[in-house]
Motif scaffolding. Sequence first.
Motif, mmCIF file in Angstrom:
data_model
loop_
_atom_site.group_PDB
_atom_site.id
_atom_site.type_symbol
_atom_site.label_atom_id
_atom_site.label_comp_id
_atom_site.label_asym_id
_atom_site.label_seq_id
_atom_site.Cartn_x
_atom_site.Cartn_y
_atom_site.Cartn_z
ATOM 1 N N UNK A 1 36.353 41.869 42.458
ATOM 2 C CA UNK A 1 37.509 41.820 41.736
ATOM 3 C C UNK A 1 38.585 42.470 42.716
ATOM 4 N N UNK A 2 39.763 41.894 42.591
ATOM 5 C CA UNK A 2 40.749 42.519 43.458
ATOM 6 C C UNK A 2 41.838 43.208 42.546
ATOM 7 N N UNK A 3 42.089 44.587 42.424
ATOM 8 C CA UNK A 3 42.776 45.130 41.532
ATOM 9 C C UNK A 3 43.995 45.737 42.318
ATOM 10 N N UNK B 1 40.411 36.187 49.932
ATOM 11 C CA UNK B 1 39.138 36.158 50.621
ATOM 12 C C UNK B 1 38.157 37.081 50.115
ATOM 13 N N UNK B 2 38.723 38.051 49.506
ATOM 14 C CA UNK B 2 37.959 39.430 48.957
ATOM 15 C C UNK B 2 37.333 38.697 47.512
ATOM 16 N N UNK B 3 38.458 38.067 46.704
ATOM 17 C CA UNK B 3 38.046 37.831 45.671
ATOM 18 C C UNK B 3 37.036 36.477 45.360
ATOM 19 N N UNK B 4 37.309 35.564 46.116
ATOM 20 C CA UNK B 4 36.596 34.477 46.595
ATOM 21 C C UNK B 4 36.190 34.111 47.925
ATOM 22 N N UNK B 5 35.158 34.636 48.553
ATOM 23 C CA UNK B 5 34.988 34.552 49.904
ATOM 24 C C UNK B 5 34.885 32.989 50.455
ATOM 25 N N UNK C 1 31.814 43.974 45.224
ATOM 26 C CA UNK C 1 31.583 43.617 43.727
ATOM 27 C C UNK C 1 31.083 44.452 42.914
ATOM 28 N N UNK C 2 30.449 45.727 43.267
ATOM 29 C CA UNK C 2 30.131 46.662 42.452
ATOM 30 C C UNK C 2 31.053 47.705 42.028
ATOM 31 N N UNK C 3 32.341 47.546 42.473
ATOM 32 C CA UNK C 3 33.475 48.476 42.153
ATOM 33 C C UNK C 3 34.409 47.784 41.250
#
Length: 257
Positions: free
Chosen positions: A153-155, A99-103, A85-87
């Motif tokens: 965020x997922x970019x 799962x990364x975006x909304x665990x 979340x810090x990046x």
Amino acid sequence: MHMLPIADRWFEITRISDDITLLIEPHVVPLMRCNIWHVRGRDRDLMIDTGMGIVSLREAAAHLLEKDVTAVATHTHTDHVGNHHEFEHTLVHEIEADQLQTPSDRGTLLASVMGTEAIRKLAKAGYPFEGDLITALPHAGYDLASYSLRDAPVTEIVTEGDIVDIGNRHFEVLHLPGHSPGSIGLWEAKTGTLFSGDAIYDGPLLDEIDGAHIPTYIRTMKRLRNLPVEIVHAGHDPSFGRTRLIQLVDAYLAKRA
Ligand SMILES: [Zn+2]
Ligand SMILES: [Zn+2]
């Protein structure tokens, strides 16, 4: 409940080579103590996995972060994505992007929340521990119950064969499912370097946890056996070369195949 000591510093930082630095969290129990790999590139850096998210990785690694950085998720288990979340820029396999975006599982540091059955299974799998998941507090007054994995965020969503280009180095994405469905490795053929995540490491492998699948894991192991690696920088435990890789694969296949 006994009192935990307060840690002097949270991350242990080891320079591996000119452009690779390893960060770990020594006060996290081995089960959840992931290797965080910072790779310096000409155009951008990689932070391969980000640890538990108990303490800011960005602050701890500030001296390493001179340029833009992509936070790679080798997979989305709590211990690997806690600080994503810090990046601003993150990279994950398509199967685990949600799962990364909304665990769906935001993790816990409390043994009482994990439950005795889960703890018994982990002990049987090779990870015995007593008490909670950290052995020191990051600061006075830290409340273990406050721990919760945050949305990230997922970019950049990747699949098998995609290239991660950091200027002077190019890593191919290998889809290495079995431990988790969207596990990836980053493979640099030129130097025989593999960042393997939890697909393989020199410790007890977990193939009976949620999302793991033994027949799939066997296929991944056979694939890894044929890879001409020089060095594997894994998701846990010390790095190793091809001889050890083959030993680890063969031990797994002898047990499961
Ligand atoms: Zn894992
Ligand atoms: Zn792990």
